[in-house]
Write an enzyme that holds these catalytic residues in place. Structure first.
Site, PDB file in Angstrom:
ATOM      1  CB  SER A   1      -1.000  -0.210   1.134  1.00  0.00           C
ATOM      2  OG  SER A   1      -1.810  -1.049   1.237  1.00  0.00           O
TER       3      SER A   1
ATOM      4  CG  ASP B   1      -9.197  -0.536   2.070  1.00  0.00           C
ATOM      5  OD1 ASP B   1      -9.174  -1.566   2.512  1.00  0.00           O
ATOM      6  OD2 ASP B   1      -8.797   0.603   2.573  1.00  0.00           O
TER       7      ASP B   1
ATOM      8  NE  ARG C   1     -12.631   0.381   2.621  1.00  0.00           N
ATOM      9  CZ  ARG C   1     -12.982   1.602   2.524  1.00  0.00           C
ATOM     10  NH1 ARG C   1     -14.092   2.028   1.813  1.00  0.00           N
ATOM     11  NH2 ARG C   1     -12.355   2.757   3.151  1.00  0.00           N
TER      12      ARG C   1
END
Length: 420
Positions: free
Chosen positions: A189, A303, A375
Protein backbone atom coordinates in the site's frame (compact mmCIF):
# COMPACT_ATOMS: atom_id res chain seq x y z
CA UNK A 1 -29.87 -3.57 11.18
CA UNK A 2 -30.73 -5.63 8.10
CA UNK A 3 -31.25 -3.99 4.71
CA UNK A 4 -33.49 -5.43 1.97
CA UNK A 5 -32.73 -4.54 -1.65
CA UNK A 6 -35.25 -4.93 -4.46
CA UNK A 7 -34.19 -5.01 -8.09
CA UNK A 8 -33.59 -1.58 -9.60
CA UNK A 9 -31.32 0.17 -12.06
CA UNK A 10 -29.62 2.87 -9.97
CA UNK A 11 -27.84 5.71 -11.71
CA UNK A 12 -27.42 9.46 -11.62
CA UNK A 13 -25.31 12.03 -9.81
CA UNK A 14 -23.64 11.72 -6.42
CA UNK A 15 -20.95 13.48 -4.37
CA UNK A 16 -18.75 11.15 -2.33
CA UNK A 17 -17.70 12.03 1.22
CA UNK A 18 -14.29 13.36 2.18
CA UNK A 19 -11.33 11.05 2.62
CA UNK A 20 -11.06 9.13 5.87
CA UNK A 21 -7.32 8.66 5.49
CA UNK A 22 -6.59 12.32 4.85
CA UNK A 23 -8.93 13.50 7.62
CA UNK A 24 -7.24 11.32 10.24
CA UNK A 25 -3.74 12.28 9.11
CA UNK A 26 -4.67 15.96 9.07
CA UNK A 27 -6.15 15.82 12.57
CA UNK A 28 -3.04 14.19 14.03
CA UNK A 29 -0.68 16.58 12.26
CA UNK A 30 -2.71 19.62 13.38
CA UNK A 31 -2.74 18.33 16.96
CA UNK A 32 1.07 18.43 17.00
CA UNK A 33 1.41 21.94 15.53
CA UNK A 34 1.87 25.06 17.66
CA UNK A 35 -1.10 27.33 17.08
CA UNK A 36 -4.41 27.00 15.29
CA UNK A 37 -5.03 24.82 12.26
CA UNK A 38 -8.20 24.33 10.26
CA UNK A 39 -9.34 21.05 8.73
CA UNK A 40 -11.57 22.01 5.81
CA UNK A 41 -14.29 19.56 4.69
CA UNK A 42 -13.40 16.76 7.14
CA UNK A 43 -15.08 13.39 6.93
CA UNK A 44 -17.58 13.00 9.75
CA UNK A 45 -17.84 9.26 10.35
CA UNK A 46 -17.07 6.75 13.10
CA UNK A 47 -13.36 6.39 12.29
CA UNK A 48 -12.60 10.11 12.13
CA UNK A 49 -14.71 10.82 15.20
CA UNK A 50 -12.65 8.18 17.02
CA UNK A 51 -9.46 10.09 16.21
CA UNK A 52 -11.05 13.38 17.25
CA UNK A 53 -12.26 11.85 20.52
CA UNK A 54 -8.84 10.41 21.38
CA UNK A 55 -7.10 13.72 20.68
CA UNK A 56 -9.66 15.56 22.80
CA UNK A 57 -8.97 13.10 25.61
CA UNK A 58 -5.32 14.07 25.38
CA UNK A 59 -6.07 17.77 25.87
CA UNK A 60 -6.29 18.93 22.25
CA UNK A 61 -9.00 21.54 21.72
CA UNK A 62 -11.00 20.79 18.58
CA UNK A 63 -13.68 23.38 17.89
CA UNK A 64 -16.48 21.98 15.75
CA UNK A 65 -18.91 24.87 16.24
CA UNK A 66 -18.40 25.80 12.60
CA UNK A 67 -20.17 22.55 11.69
CA UNK A 68 -19.14 20.03 9.09
CA UNK A 69 -17.28 22.48 6.85
CA UNK A 70 -14.33 23.18 9.12
CA UNK A 71 -12.75 22.01 12.38
CA UNK A 72 -10.44 24.37 14.27
CA UNK A 73 -7.62 22.64 16.16
CA UNK A 74 -5.41 24.30 18.75
CA UNK A 75 -2.34 22.08 18.72
CA UNK A 76 0.40 20.96 21.06
CA UNK A 77 -1.68 21.26 24.25
CA UNK A 78 -1.23 17.61 25.21
CA UNK A 79 -1.89 16.55 28.80
CA UNK A 80 -2.20 13.23 30.60
CA UNK A 81 -5.61 11.66 29.91
CA UNK A 82 -8.03 11.25 32.80
CA UNK A 83 -9.28 7.91 31.52
CA UNK A 84 -9.12 5.38 28.73
CA UNK A 85 -8.98 6.57 25.12
CA UNK A 86 -11.49 4.67 22.96
CA UNK A 87 -10.44 4.06 19.35
CA UNK A 88 -13.76 2.39 18.38
CA UNK A 89 -13.07 0.14 15.36
CA UNK A 90 -10.50 2.45 13.75
CA UNK A 91 -7.17 0.75 13.09
CA UNK A 92 -5.64 4.00 11.85
CA UNK A 93 -6.60 5.73 15.09
CA UNK A 94 -5.18 2.97 17.27
CA UNK A 95 -1.94 2.61 15.33
CA UNK A 96 -1.25 6.28 14.67
CA UNK A 97 -2.12 7.37 18.20
CA UNK A 98 -0.04 4.57 19.73
CA UNK A 99 2.99 6.18 18.10
CA UNK A 100 1.99 9.73 19.06
CA UNK A 101 1.32 8.68 22.67
CA UNK A 102 4.74 6.99 22.75
CA UNK A 103 6.47 10.38 22.55
CA UNK A 104 4.28 12.03 25.23
CA UNK A 105 5.65 11.94 28.83
CA UNK A 106 2.80 10.06 30.48
CA UNK A 107 0.87 6.80 30.40
CA UNK A 108 -1.96 6.27 27.92
CA UNK A 109 -4.48 3.45 27.61
CA UNK A 110 -5.93 3.03 24.10
CA UNK A 111 -9.04 0.82 23.93
CA UNK A 112 -9.92 -1.16 20.81
CA UNK A 113 -13.41 -2.10 19.67
CA UNK A 114 -14.45 -5.72 19.16
CA UNK A 115 -13.28 -6.29 15.57
CA UNK A 116 -10.24 -4.04 16.00
CA UNK A 117 -8.92 -6.38 18.70
CA UNK A 118 -8.28 -9.00 15.99
CA UNK A 119 -6.11 -6.77 13.83
CA UNK A 120 -2.35 -7.09 14.31
CA UNK A 121 -0.32 -4.53 16.26
CA UNK A 122 2.87 -6.52 16.90
CA UNK A 123 5.11 -4.97 14.18
CA UNK A 124 4.38 -1.48 15.51
CA UNK A 125 4.85 -2.56 19.12
CA UNK A 126 8.21 -4.11 18.25
CA UNK A 127 9.26 -0.96 16.39
CA UNK A 128 8.38 1.21 19.40
CA UNK A 129 10.31 -1.18 21.65
CA UNK A 130 13.37 -0.49 19.49
CA UNK A 131 12.93 3.19 20.35
CA UNK A 132 12.89 2.43 24.08
CA UNK A 133 9.14 2.71 24.58
CA UNK A 134 7.27 0.52 27.06
CA UNK A 135 4.15 -0.62 25.24
CA UNK A 136 2.07 -3.76 25.59
CA UNK A 137 -1.38 -5.09 24.76
CA UNK A 138 -3.63 -6.26 27.60
CA UNK A 139 -6.81 -7.72 26.16
CA UNK A 140 -8.49 -4.89 24.25
CA UNK A 141 -6.19 -2.23 25.72
CA UNK A 142 -2.85 -0.97 24.45
CA UNK A 143 -0.87 0.48 27.36
CA UNK A 144 1.85 2.99 26.47
CA UNK A 145 4.35 4.58 28.85
CA UNK A 146 5.46 7.52 26.78
CA UNK A 147 8.72 9.41 27.06
CA UNK A 148 11.05 11.73 25.21
CA UNK A 149 12.43 9.62 22.36
CA UNK A 150 16.18 9.97 21.86
CA UNK A 151 16.84 6.91 19.73
CA UNK A 152 16.62 7.59 16.03
CA UNK A 153 16.84 4.31 14.10
CA UNK A 154 14.05 1.80 13.70
CA UNK A 155 13.43 -1.19 11.41
CA UNK A 156 10.19 -3.01 10.64
CA UNK A 157 8.57 -5.06 7.86
CA UNK A 158 6.88 -3.02 5.17
CA UNK A 159 4.65 -5.72 3.73
CA UNK A 160 2.09 -6.18 6.52
CA UNK A 161 0.49 -2.76 6.85
CA UNK A 162 1.53 0.70 5.71
CA UNK A 163 -0.18 2.09 8.82
CA UNK A 164 2.72 1.02 11.05
CA UNK A 165 5.08 3.05 8.89
CA UNK A 166 2.75 6.05 8.69
CA UNK A 167 2.43 5.96 12.48
CA UNK A 168 6.20 6.29 12.87
CA UNK A 169 6.31 9.04 10.24
CA UNK A 170 3.67 11.05 12.13
CA UNK A 171 5.63 10.89 15.40
CA UNK A 172 9.11 11.34 13.89
CA UNK A 173 9.32 15.16 13.75
CA UNK A 174 8.82 15.35 17.53
CA UNK A 175 11.60 12.86 18.32
CA UNK A 176 14.81 14.43 19.66
CA UNK A 177 16.89 13.32 16.69
CA UNK A 178 14.07 12.60 14.25
CA UNK A 179 13.77 9.09 12.83
CA UNK A 180 15.47 6.96 10.22
CA UNK A 181 13.00 4.25 9.27
CA UNK A 182 14.22 1.11 7.49
CA UNK A 183 11.70 -1.24 5.90
CA UNK A 184 13.04 -4.78 5.82
CA UNK A 185 10.60 -5.69 3.03
CA UNK A 186 9.09 -3.58 0.24
CA UNK A 187 6.09 -1.58 1.45
CA UNK A 188 2.54 -2.71 0.82
CA UNK A 189 0.00 0.00 0.00
CA UNK A 190 2.78 2.40 -0.96
CA UNK A 191 0.38 5.20 -1.97
CA UNK A 192 -0.68 5.52 1.67
CA UNK A 193 2.92 6.37 2.64
CA UNK A 194 2.91 9.02 -0.07
CA UNK A 195 -0.34 10.38 1.39
CA UNK A 196 1.32 10.60 4.81
CA UNK A 197 4.30 12.41 3.29
CA UNK A 198 1.96 14.80 1.50
CA UNK A 199 0.07 15.55 4.73
CA UNK A 200 3.30 16.12 6.64
CA UNK A 201 4.39 18.52 3.91
CA UNK A 202 1.16 20.48 4.32
CA UNK A 203 2.20 21.11 7.94
CA UNK A 204 5.77 22.11 7.08
CA UNK A 205 7.48 18.76 7.64
CA UNK A 206 10.28 17.66 5.31
CA UNK A 207 10.44 13.92 4.56
CA UNK A 208 13.24 12.18 2.68
CA UNK A 209 12.55 8.79 1.11
CA UNK A 210 14.51 6.45 -1.14
CA UNK A 211 13.15 5.57 -4.56
CA UNK A 212 11.88 2.20 -3.29
CA UNK A 213 10.60 3.75 -0.03
CA UNK A 214 12.50 1.24 2.10
CA UNK A 215 14.51 4.09 3.66
CA UNK A 216 12.65 7.06 5.14
CA UNK A 217 14.36 9.88 7.01
CA UNK A 218 12.57 12.64 8.91
CA UNK A 219 14.70 15.19 10.80
CA UNK A 220 13.49 16.79 14.05
CA UNK A 221 11.38 19.82 13.17
CA UNK A 222 8.23 21.61 14.34
CA UNK A 223 4.82 21.03 12.85
CA UNK A 224 3.46 24.32 11.50
CA UNK A 225 -0.25 25.22 11.70
CA UNK A 226 -2.08 24.99 8.40
CA UNK A 227 -5.38 25.24 6.57
CA UNK A 228 -5.76 21.69 5.39
CA UNK A 229 -8.44 20.81 2.87
CA UNK A 230 -9.61 17.20 2.69
CA UNK A 231 -10.30 15.79 -0.77
CA UNK A 232 -12.95 13.20 -1.64
CA UNK A 233 -12.53 9.52 -0.79
CA UNK A 234 -11.74 7.17 -3.68
CA UNK A 235 -12.22 4.13 -1.42
CA UNK A 236 -15.78 5.19 -0.62
CA UNK A 237 -16.37 5.95 -4.30
CA UNK A 238 -15.29 2.49 -5.45
CA UNK A 239 -18.66 0.79 -4.97
CA UNK A 240 -20.51 3.52 -6.87
CA UNK A 241 -17.88 3.39 -9.61
CA UNK A 242 -18.64 -0.34 -9.89
CA UNK A 243 -22.35 0.49 -10.00
CA UNK A 244 -21.79 2.72 -13.02
CA UNK A 245 -20.01 -0.13 -14.78
CA UNK A 246 -22.71 -2.76 -14.19
CA UNK A 247 -26.00 -0.83 -14.09
CA UNK A 248 -26.58 2.73 -15.33
CA UNK A 249 -24.39 5.81 -15.80
CA UNK A 250 -23.11 7.28 -12.53
CA UNK A 251 -21.58 10.76 -12.26
CA UNK A 252 -19.45 11.19 -9.13
CA UNK A 253 -18.18 14.56 -7.94
CA UNK A 254 -15.62 15.42 -5.24
CA UNK A 255 -12.98 13.13 -6.75
CA UNK A 256 -9.48 14.37 -7.57
CA UNK A 257 -8.20 12.35 -10.53
CA UNK A 258 -4.63 13.40 -9.68
CA UNK A 259 -4.92 12.15 -6.10
CA UNK A 260 -2.24 10.11 -4.32
CA UNK A 261 -4.99 7.79 -3.08
CA UNK A 262 -4.32 4.19 -4.06
CA UNK A 263 -7.93 3.43 -4.91
CA UNK A 264 -7.96 5.93 -7.76
CA UNK A 265 -6.80 2.95 -9.82
CA UNK A 266 -10.39 1.63 -9.72
CA UNK A 267 -11.26 3.62 -12.86
CA UNK A 268 -8.27 2.09 -14.66
CA UNK A 269 -9.42 -1.41 -13.74
CA UNK A 270 -12.99 -0.72 -14.86
CA UNK A 271 -11.75 0.76 -18.15
CA UNK A 272 -9.66 -2.36 -18.76
CA UNK A 273 -12.81 -4.43 -18.18
CA UNK A 274 -14.63 -2.41 -20.85
CA UNK A 275 -16.50 0.30 -18.94
CA UNK A 276 -16.56 3.77 -20.45
CA UNK A 277 -14.83 6.31 -18.20
CA UNK A 278 -15.11 10.09 -18.51
CA UNK A 279 -13.39 12.51 -16.14
CA UNK A 280 -12.80 16.19 -15.57
CA UNK A 281 -11.82 18.55 -12.80
CA UNK A 282 -13.07 16.94 -9.59
CA UNK A 283 -15.45 14.46 -11.24
CA UNK A 284 -15.68 11.03 -12.85
CA UNK A 285 -18.48 9.47 -14.87
CA UNK A 286 -18.78 5.73 -15.48
CA UNK A 287 -21.01 4.41 -18.26
CA UNK A 288 -21.93 0.72 -18.38
CA UNK A 289 -20.63 -1.43 -21.21
CA UNK A 290 -20.28 -5.23 -21.50
CA UNK A 291 -17.49 -6.14 -19.09
CA UNK A 292 -14.75 -8.72 -19.57
CA UNK A 293 -12.68 -10.42 -16.89
CA UNK A 294 -9.49 -8.84 -15.59
CA UNK A 295 -6.19 -9.77 -13.99
CA UNK A 296 -5.71 -7.11 -11.32
CA UNK A 297 -2.93 -6.77 -8.74
CA UNK A 298 -4.38 -5.17 -5.59
CA UNK A 299 -1.16 -5.16 -3.55
CA UNK A 300 -1.25 -1.37 -3.20
CA UNK A 301 -5.05 -0.95 -3.28
CA UNK A 302 -6.35 -3.75 -1.10
CA UNK A 303 -9.54 -1.90 -0.11
CA UNK A 304 -10.80 -2.26 -3.69
CA UNK A 305 -11.23 -6.02 -3.32
CA UNK A 306 -14.99 -6.07 -2.51
CA UNK A 307 -16.05 -3.51 -5.14
CA UNK A 308 -13.86 -4.92 -7.90
CA UNK A 309 -15.03 -8.46 -7.08
CA UNK A 310 -18.63 -7.32 -7.53
CA UNK A 311 -17.79 -5.92 -10.97
CA UNK A 312 -15.94 -9.14 -11.85
CA UNK A 313 -19.00 -11.18 -10.87
CA UNK A 314 -20.96 -9.39 -13.60
CA UNK A 315 -18.25 -9.65 -16.26
CA UNK A 316 -17.87 -12.21 -19.03
CA UNK A 317 -15.09 -14.67 -18.33
CA UNK A 318 -12.61 -15.17 -15.54
CA UNK A 319 -11.09 -12.50 -13.31
CA UNK A 320 -8.05 -13.01 -11.09
CA UNK A 321 -7.62 -10.56 -8.22
CA UNK A 322 -4.13 -11.03 -6.77
CA UNK A 323 -2.10 -9.42 -4.01
CA UNK A 324 -5.03 -9.73 -1.61
CA UNK A 325 -3.48 -11.66 1.30
CA UNK A 326 -3.64 -8.70 3.68
CA UNK A 327 -7.41 -8.46 3.11
CA UNK A 328 -7.72 -11.26 5.66
CA UNK A 329 -6.78 -8.87 8.48
CA UNK A 330 -9.15 -6.01 7.71
CA UNK A 331 -12.44 -5.38 9.56
CA UNK A 332 -13.32 -8.90 8.47
CA UNK A 333 -11.55 -11.63 6.57
CA UNK A 334 -12.53 -9.97 3.31
CA UNK A 335 -11.34 -12.83 1.13
CA UNK A 336 -13.68 -15.17 2.98
CA UNK A 337 -16.50 -12.61 3.13
CA UNK A 338 -16.36 -11.89 -0.62
CA UNK A 339 -16.10 -15.59 -1.42
CA UNK A 340 -19.09 -16.52 0.73
CA UNK A 341 -21.19 -13.62 -0.54
CA UNK A 342 -20.58 -14.24 -4.24
CA UNK A 343 -21.02 -18.00 -3.81
CA UNK A 344 -24.40 -17.36 -2.17
CA UNK A 345 -25.33 -15.28 -5.24
CA UNK A 346 -24.50 -18.17 -7.58
CA UNK A 347 -21.04 -17.07 -8.73
CA UNK A 348 -18.23 -19.61 -8.99
CA UNK A 349 -15.23 -18.40 -7.03
CA UNK A 350 -11.96 -19.97 -5.94
CA UNK A 351 -10.33 -18.65 -2.79
CA UNK A 352 -6.55 -18.95 -2.60
CA UNK A 353 -3.97 -17.59 -0.17
CA UNK A 354 -3.16 -14.43 -2.11
CA UNK A 355 -5.79 -14.24 -4.82
CA UNK A 356 -9.43 -14.74 -5.74
CA UNK A 357 -10.47 -16.34 -9.03
CA UNK A 358 -13.96 -15.27 -10.08
CA UNK A 359 -15.98 -16.70 -12.96
CA UNK A 360 -18.33 -14.00 -14.12
CA UNK A 361 -21.98 -14.87 -14.53
CA UNK A 362 -25.46 -13.75 -13.59
CA UNK A 363 -25.62 -13.12 -9.84
CA UNK A 364 -28.92 -13.68 -8.07
CA UNK A 365 -30.31 -12.34 -4.82
CA UNK A 366 -29.18 -13.88 -1.56
CA UNK A 367 -28.73 -13.44 2.18
CA UNK A 368 -25.41 -11.65 2.64
CA UNK A 369 -23.46 -11.53 5.88
CA UNK A 370 -21.49 -8.27 5.96
CA UNK A 371 -19.49 -9.50 8.96
CA UNK A 372 -19.86 -5.94 10.25
CA UNK A 373 -17.47 -4.77 7.53
CA UNK A 374 -18.38 -1.47 5.86
CA UNK A 375 -16.73 -2.28 2.53
CA UNK A 376 -18.45 -5.67 2.29
CA UNK A 377 -21.83 -4.08 3.06
CA UNK A 378 -21.34 -1.33 0.46
CA UNK A 379 -20.11 -3.60 -2.34
CA UNK A 380 -22.90 -6.13 -1.88
CA UNK A 381 -25.37 -3.28 -1.43
CA UNK A 382 -24.51 -2.19 -4.96
CA UNK A 383 -24.76 -5.70 -6.40
CA UNK A 384 -27.91 -6.45 -4.42
CA UNK A 385 -29.64 -3.36 -5.75
CA UNK A 386 -28.98 -4.51 -9.32
CA UNK A 387 -30.04 -8.16 -8.93
CA UNK A 388 -32.72 -7.69 -6.25
CA UNK A 389 -34.02 -9.97 -3.49
CA UNK A 390 -30.93 -9.39 -1.40
CA UNK A 391 -30.70 -8.98 2.36
CA UNK A 392 -27.57 -7.60 4.04
CA UNK A 393 -26.93 -8.03 7.76
CA UNK A 394 -25.27 -5.47 10.05
CA UNK A 395 -25.85 -2.85 7.37
CA UNK A 396 -25.30 -0.01 9.84
CA UNK A 397 -21.56 -0.77 9.73
CA UNK A 398 -21.27 1.71 6.83
CA UNK A 399 -21.20 4.50 9.44
CA UNK A 400 -17.51 3.66 9.87
CA UNK A 401 -16.60 5.65 6.76
CA UNK A 402 -19.78 6.50 4.81
CA UNK A 403 -22.80 7.20 7.07
CA UNK A 404 -25.01 8.32 4.15
CA UNK A 405 -24.28 5.33 1.92
CA UNK A 406 -27.78 3.82 1.97
CA UNK A 407 -29.39 7.25 1.61
CA UNK A 408 -27.14 7.99 -1.38
CA UNK A 409 -27.97 4.63 -2.98
CA UNK A 410 -31.66 5.47 -2.62
CA UNK A 411 -31.07 8.90 -4.20
CA UNK A 412 -29.73 7.09 -7.27
CA UNK A 413 -32.90 5.03 -7.54
CA UNK A 414 -31.95 2.03 -5.42
CA UNK A 415 -34.88 0.33 -3.69
CA UNK A 416 -33.63 0.12 -0.13
CA UNK A 417 -35.79 -0.86 2.84
CA UNK A 418 -34.89 -1.66 6.40
CA UNK A 419 -36.04 -5.07 7.61
CA UNK A 420 -37.84 -5.05 10.93
Amino acid sequence: MKIHLDKSLPGGNIAVPSSKSYTIRGLIAAAQANGQSHIISPLIADDTLATRQVLSGLGININTDTGSESWEITGNTFKAPSGNLFCRESAATLRFMSAVCARLPFECHLLAGHSLMRRPMLPLIQALHQLGIEIETRGNTTVINGQVITRSKVSLPGNISSQYVSALMLMAPACTHGLEIHLATPPASLPYLKMTKQTLGSFGIKVHSSIDWQEISIPPQPYLPARYRVEGDWSSASSFLALGAIAAPVFISNLDTDSFQADRIMIKFLAEMGAEIESGQNWVKVNPKPLSGINADLTHSIDLLPALAVAAACAKGQSILSGVRQARIKESNRIRAVSQGLSAMGINIIEEDDRLIIEGGQPKGAEIDSFGDHRIAMAFGILGSVVGETHISDAECVTKTYPDFWKNLESLGGKVTQDV
